[in-house]
Write an enzyme that holds these catalytic residues in place. Structure first.
Site: not given
Ligand code: ZL4
Ligand code: ZN
Ligand code: CA
Length: 394
Positions: A149, A184, A186, A280
């Site tokens: 990303h 992945d 995503h 994932d």
């Molecule tokens: C977390 O439980 O969709 C981060 C992130 C931290 C701990 C406690 C805090 C809880 C799920 C995700 C609140 C967290 C909210 N903690 C995070 C729009 C968003 C803004 C941020 O695999 N909040 C953003 C990113 C995705 C969003 C996915 C995948 C990477 C890869 C390659 C990245 N961001 C909403 C979410 C948690 C958390 C629980 C989380 N973040 C789930 N999805 C996202 O493709 C390495």
């Molecule tokens: Zn991912």
């Molecule tokens: Ca993919």
């Protein structure tokens, strides 16, 4: 040129850096770099290190990383620490997607040793690409890479530096055409953006589009990767997106992956392949809502390996960490052609307590869950993807 026909041995090199595995995104963050140490522990205790060359390398240099980052973002990433970030509130608005260390509501925290972490995982992917370029290996592995990303000017989705863009660029120094494939869960948006108008790199992402149990248009990160996005200019039809719905299982995934990738390999004829193996997309992931088994996931690795083209295997997502370690260890064995030789019983290696719930076995049971991918929907996305690949012929 590759040393052996399909099914037989490959010369495999493997990168591991314990320093990366100790990086901490924050106590409650879902991204846990320790999963790479767990993977390494399994790989070592199954005896697989004996069959691979261990890649020892320096971290990527600032000049190397500068090639894929804007000056502003590079300086920010290099100089920022949790302390300076807290102290310098005036800079905060310029920080974009980066956020305060310990602020667990954010995807990309400013953490201790951030630059060093990025330089190390990027250095691993670069060294792996070089090992393919010089012809010293047929398959190169960096499970700490695959941060798909990250963009030139900002961090996104747990990714700060796009090691994949760096590795692809390095491969282009040797290979005229390079294929990038992303399993992945995503969408590989960062890599797609870097090469959208580049005719020498084709990017293909399989990913979840929309959430389970919700309407089709509900947001699943990053929300891009529509089948209609096909690249532009020289890169037109060299971007391919395969959006799937929640619940995708082994059978359904294979029914898309194999015919689509067979066609891509035939039409684009890459000289090297990079596969981002985000785990994932496995069943039971904390973020993804697919239902793949480890064997189903690994079949993608085996299928691309069967073309006997230099292959770079990278990590990526994966948030149920025992599953991730099992998967990447098994895929290391697939790279070596030894997957039938590793027993299902987890050897003693210091992390075995993580596998208690799955009876201390490498493979775990996948529930018979429903899928939102109906036969009609499957036929439609396959047809649309194949139609896009055919356009490359013209
Ligand atoms: C977390 O439980 O969709 C981060 C992130 C931290 C701990 C406690 C805090 C809880 C799920 C995700 C609140 C967290 C909210 N903690 C995070 C729009 C968003 C803004 C941020 O695999 N909040 C953003 C990113 C995705 C969003 C996915 C995948 C990477 C890869 C390659 C990245 N961001 C909403 C979410 C948690 C958390 C629980 C989380 N973040 C789930 N999805 C996202 O493709 C390495
Ligand atoms: Zn991912
Ligand atoms: Ca993919």
């Amino acid at each position: 040129s590759p040393s052996c026909p399909d099914g037989s041995k490959r010369r495999v090199c493997y990168y591991y850096d314990a320093g990366i595995a100790n990086v901490d995104y924050g106590a409650h963050h879902v991204m846990v770099p320790r999963r790479v140490a767990m993977t390494h522990g399994l790989v070592a205790s199954y005896g697989l290190l004996r069959d691979m060359e261990l890649l020892r390398t320096r971290p990527a240099t600032q000049d190397e990383i500068a090639y894929i980052l804007t000056d502003d973002y590079l300086r920010l990433l290099r100089d920022l620490t949790p302390d300076t970030y807290r102290a310098d509130s005036a800079r905060r608005h310029k920080i974009g997607a980066l956020s305060l260390s310990g602020d667990e509501r954010n995807d990309n925290p400013v953490i201790d040793g951030l630059w060093d972490y990025c330089a190390r995982y990027a250095g691993g992917s670069l060294a792996a690409a070089r090992a393919l370029g010089t012809g010293t290996s047929d398959i190169a592995i960096n499970w700490s890479g695959g941060m798909h990303h990250a963009c030139s000017g900002e961090a996104s989705g747990f990714c700060y530096v796009n090691d994949i863009a760096l590795a692809l660029t390095e491969l282009l120094a040797t290979f005229p055409r390079v294929l990038y494939v992303d399993i992945d869960v995503h969408h590989g948006d960062g890599v797609e953006k870097y090469f959208a108008s580049d005719g020498k790199v084709m990017t293909v992402s399989f990913h979840q589009f929309g959430r389970a149990g919700k309407g089709d248009d509900t947001f699943f990160f990053p929300g891009t990767g529509n089948a209609k996005d096909v690249g532009e200019g020289e890169g037109k039809y060299r971007t391919l997106n395969v959006p799937m719905k929640a619940g995708m299982d082994d059978t359904g995934y294979k029914e898309l992956f194999v015919p689509i990738m067979r066609e891509v390999m035939e039409v684009f004829r890459p000289d090297a392949v990079v596969l981002q193996c985000g785990a994932d997309s496995l069943s039971g992931d904390r973020l993804g809502e697919f239902n793949l088994s480890i064997r189903g996931h690994a079949e993608c690795v085996a299928y691309l390996r069967s073309f006997n083209v230099p292959l770079l295997l990278l990590g990526g997502g994966g948030y149920t960490i025992n599953h991730v370690a099992s998967c990447w260890c098994y895929e290391t064995a697939v790279a070596l052609g030894k997957e039938k030789e590793i027993p299902d019983d987890i050897p003693h290696h210091g992390y075995e307590h993580y596998y208690k719930d799955q009876g201390y076995k490498l493979h775990y049971a996948v529930p018979k869950a429903g899928t939102k991918n109906t036969k009609d929907h499957m036929d439609n996305i396959r047809k649309e993807a194949l139609k896009n690949v055919e356009k490359l012929h013209e």
